[in-house]
Design a protein around this motif. Sequence first.
Motif, PDB file in Angstrom:
ATOM      1  N   PHE A   1      16.352 -14.831  26.293  1.00 43.77           N
ATOM      2  CA  PHE A   1      16.647 -14.292  27.619  1.00 43.77           C
ATOM      3  C   PHE A   1      17.539 -13.079  27.448  1.00 43.77           C
ATOM      4  O   PHE A   1      18.654 -13.175  26.916  1.00 43.77           O
ATOM      5  CB  PHE A   1      17.337 -15.343  28.498  1.00 43.77           C
ATOM      6  CG  PHE A   1      17.707 -14.836  29.864  1.00 43.77           C
ATOM      7  CD1 PHE A   1      16.727 -14.491  30.780  1.00 43.77           C
ATOM      8  CD2 PHE A   1      19.039 -14.681  30.240  1.00 43.77           C
ATOM      9  CE1 PHE A   1      17.049 -14.021  32.032  1.00 43.77           C
ATOM     10  CE2 PHE A   1      19.377 -14.210  31.493  1.00 43.77           C
ATOM     11  CZ  PHE A   1      18.369 -13.875  32.399  1.00 43.77           C
ATOM     12  N   ASN A   2      17.038 -11.923  27.873  1.00 43.00           N
ATOM     13  CA  ASN A   2      17.786 -10.678  27.773  1.00 43.00           C
ATOM     14  C   ASN A   2      18.668 -10.554  29.015  1.00 43.00           C
ATOM     15  O   ASN A   2      18.173 -10.420  30.143  1.00 43.00           O
ATOM     16  CB  ASN A   2      16.821  -9.491  27.675  1.00 43.00           C
ATOM     17  CG  ASN A   2      17.512  -8.221  27.226  1.00 43.00           C
ATOM     18  OD1 ASN A   2      18.712  -8.056  27.442  1.00 43.00           O
ATOM     19  ND2 ASN A   2      16.755  -7.337  26.596  1.00 43.00           N
ATOM     20  N   VAL A   3      19.985 -10.607  28.806  1.00 38.08           N
ATOM     21  CA  VAL A   3      20.919 -10.610  29.934  1.00 38.08           C
ATOM     22  C   VAL A   3      20.966  -9.245  30.612  1.00 38.08           C
ATOM     23  O   VAL A   3      21.123  -9.156  31.841  1.00 38.08           O
ATOM     24  CB  VAL A   3      22.323 -11.029  29.437  1.00 38.08           C
ATOM     25  CG1 VAL A   3      23.303 -11.073  30.606  1.00 38.08           C
ATOM     26  CG2 VAL A   3      22.271 -12.378  28.746  1.00 38.08           C
ATOM     27  N   LYS A   4      20.814  -8.166  29.838  1.00 42.04           N
ATOM     28  CA  LYS A   4      20.908  -6.823  30.415  1.00 42.04           C
ATOM     29  C   LYS A   4      19.715  -6.519  31.319  1.00 42.04           C
ATOM     30  O   LYS A   4      19.886  -6.062  32.455  1.00 42.04           O
ATOM     31  CB  LYS A   4      21.000  -5.783  29.291  1.00 42.04           C
ATOM     32  CG  LYS A   4      22.300  -5.857  28.501  1.00 42.04           C
ATOM     33  CD  LYS A   4      22.352  -4.768  27.451  1.00 42.04           C
ATOM     34  CE  LYS A   4      23.663  -4.827  26.664  1.00 42.04           C
ATOM     35  NZ  LYS A   4      23.718  -3.774  25.616  1.00 42.04           N
ATOM     36  N   THR A   5      18.529  -6.755  30.809  1.00 48.90           N
ATOM     37  CA  THR A   5      17.325  -6.462  31.609  1.00 48.90           C
ATOM     38  C   THR A   5      16.919  -7.629  32.509  1.00 48.90           C
ATOM     39  O   THR A   5      16.041  -7.471  33.364  1.00 48.90           O
ATOM     40  CB  THR A   5      16.153  -6.121  30.681  1.00 48.90           C
ATOM     41  OG1 THR A   5      15.909  -7.226  29.803  1.00 48.90           O
ATOM     42  CG2 THR A   5      16.471  -4.890  29.854  1.00 48.90           C
ATOM     43  N   ARG A   6      17.523  -8.819  32.301  1.00 54.77           N
ATOM     44  CA  ARG A   6      17.241 -10.028  33.081  1.00 54.77           C
ATOM     45  C   ARG A   6      15.758 -10.405  32.991  1.00 54.77           C
ATOM     46  O   ARG A   6      15.104 -10.706  33.982  1.00 54.77           O
ATOM     47  CB  ARG A   6      17.652  -9.834  34.540  1.00 54.77           C
ATOM     48  CG  ARG A   6      19.148  -9.635  34.696  1.00 54.77           C
ATOM     49  CD  ARG A   6      19.540  -9.473  36.146  1.00 54.77           C
ATOM     50  NE  ARG A   6      20.991  -9.343  36.285  1.00 54.77           N
ATOM     51  CZ  ARG A   6      21.631  -9.193  37.446  1.00 54.77           C
ATOM     52  NH1 ARG A   6      20.929  -9.158  38.576  1.00 54.77           N
ATOM     53  NH2 ARG A   6      22.936  -9.090  37.493  1.00 54.77           N
ATOM     54  N   ASN A   7      15.260 -10.365  31.769  1.00 58.55           N
ATOM     55  CA  ASN A   7      13.883 -10.748  31.485  1.00 58.55           C
ATOM     56  C   ASN A   7      13.851 -11.814  30.399  1.00 58.55           C
ATOM     57  O   ASN A   7      14.708 -11.813  29.503  1.00 58.55           O
ATOM     58  CB  ASN A   7      13.053  -9.543  31.006  1.00 58.55           C
ATOM     59  CG  ASN A   7      12.852  -8.522  32.085  1.00 58.55           C
ATOM     60  OD1 ASN A   7      12.793  -8.854  33.268  1.00 58.55           O
ATOM     61  ND2 ASN A   7      12.740  -7.257  31.702  1.00 58.55           N
ATOM     62  N   VAL A   8      12.883 -12.705  30.489  1.00 58.86           N
ATOM     63  CA  VAL A   8      12.612 -13.639  29.397  1.00 58.86           C
ATOM     64  C   VAL A   8      11.578 -12.974  28.499  1.00 58.86           C
ATOM     65  O   VAL A   8      10.476 -12.639  28.942  1.00 58.86           O
ATOM     66  CB  VAL A   8      12.087 -14.988  29.930  1.00 58.86           C
ATOM     67  CG1 VAL A   8      11.649 -15.873  28.782  1.00 58.86           C
ATOM     68  CG2 VAL A   8      13.162 -15.687  30.743  1.00 58.86           C
ATOM     69  N   GLU A   9      11.939 -12.775  27.235  1.00 60.74           N
ATOM     70  CA  GLU A   9      11.087 -12.056  26.303  1.00 60.74           C
ATOM     71  C   GLU A   9      10.426 -13.046  25.349  1.00 60.74           C
ATOM     72  O   GLU A   9      11.080 -13.917  24.782  1.00 60.74           O
ATOM     73  CB  GLU A   9      11.909 -11.024  25.518  1.00 60.74           C
ATOM     74  CG  GLU A   9      12.537  -9.967  26.422  1.00 60.74           C
ATOM     75  CD  GLU A   9      13.432  -9.004  25.676  1.00 60.74           C
ATOM     76  OE1 GLU A   9      13.634  -9.232  24.456  1.00 60.74           O
ATOM     77  OE2 GLU A   9      13.929  -8.039  26.282  1.00 60.74           O
TER      78      GLU A   9
END
Length: 263
Positions: free
Chosen positions: A119-127
């Motif tokens: 989970f990318n906290v900056k972009t708020r996306n699950v990669e």
Amino acid sequence: QRRVREAVVSTQSTGEFQTFQHYFKQINLSAHTVMSEDQATAGSSKTTPKRARPEEMELDEDVSVKKPSFPPISADKLKSDKSEFRKVPIPPHRFTPLKENWMKIYTPVVEHLKLQIRFNVKTRNVELKTSPETADVGSIQKAADFVRAFALGFDLEDCLALIRLDDLFLESFEIADVKTTLKGDHLARAIGRIAGKGGRTKYTIENVTKTRIVLADSKIHILGSFQNMRIARTAICNLILGSPPAKVYGKMRTVASRMSERF
């Protein structure tokens, strides 16, 4: 010729016989030349032999044609050297459920599908990313649908069915796509007709069609097989357009019974 002869007879008295006789000879000569040209072309067409086409020459020869053989491709050859990558955006109101259920999401994606997830906290996306241990090519798409269904608001147990089964899909549409003139209180009443008192209408549609429905303001999300989603979508569209729930229930049950009889 008859006309020329009549003209000759009629002009004998005037002394113009010689001119018409000369004209008659010219007509006979021109007709003779035309007939000789036609005969020459006909004779030339008879004398020239037909050339054999190359296709006919090839058919005469006995050539043994071998059928192409395509052996099945192994799963290792289907894998590409480049790793595939997916991003699933998470809305702000789903951050807390994602944190609470992170291990339940992480475990099937990593252990069963052999993928990498973070989970990318900056972009708020699950990669999501494929790894060398990924066996199935379509695993990353299953994982992306699984995470997207959870982000839309479906229960985790229902989302896990996307990984276990192959014939489940997601569909999303808005009430404005069905009827564009609904605004204000009319839009609120349409949402209320879909949900019903205490959610009874929505639960009835889910149980009859064996689907899962999420009402997010004016957006509607449906999870299920293709045929079941079609029945549920038709029922919801009828409710939006103003049909009474009793009439929608009757149509939906008849269609669902027909579908069960087919199988």
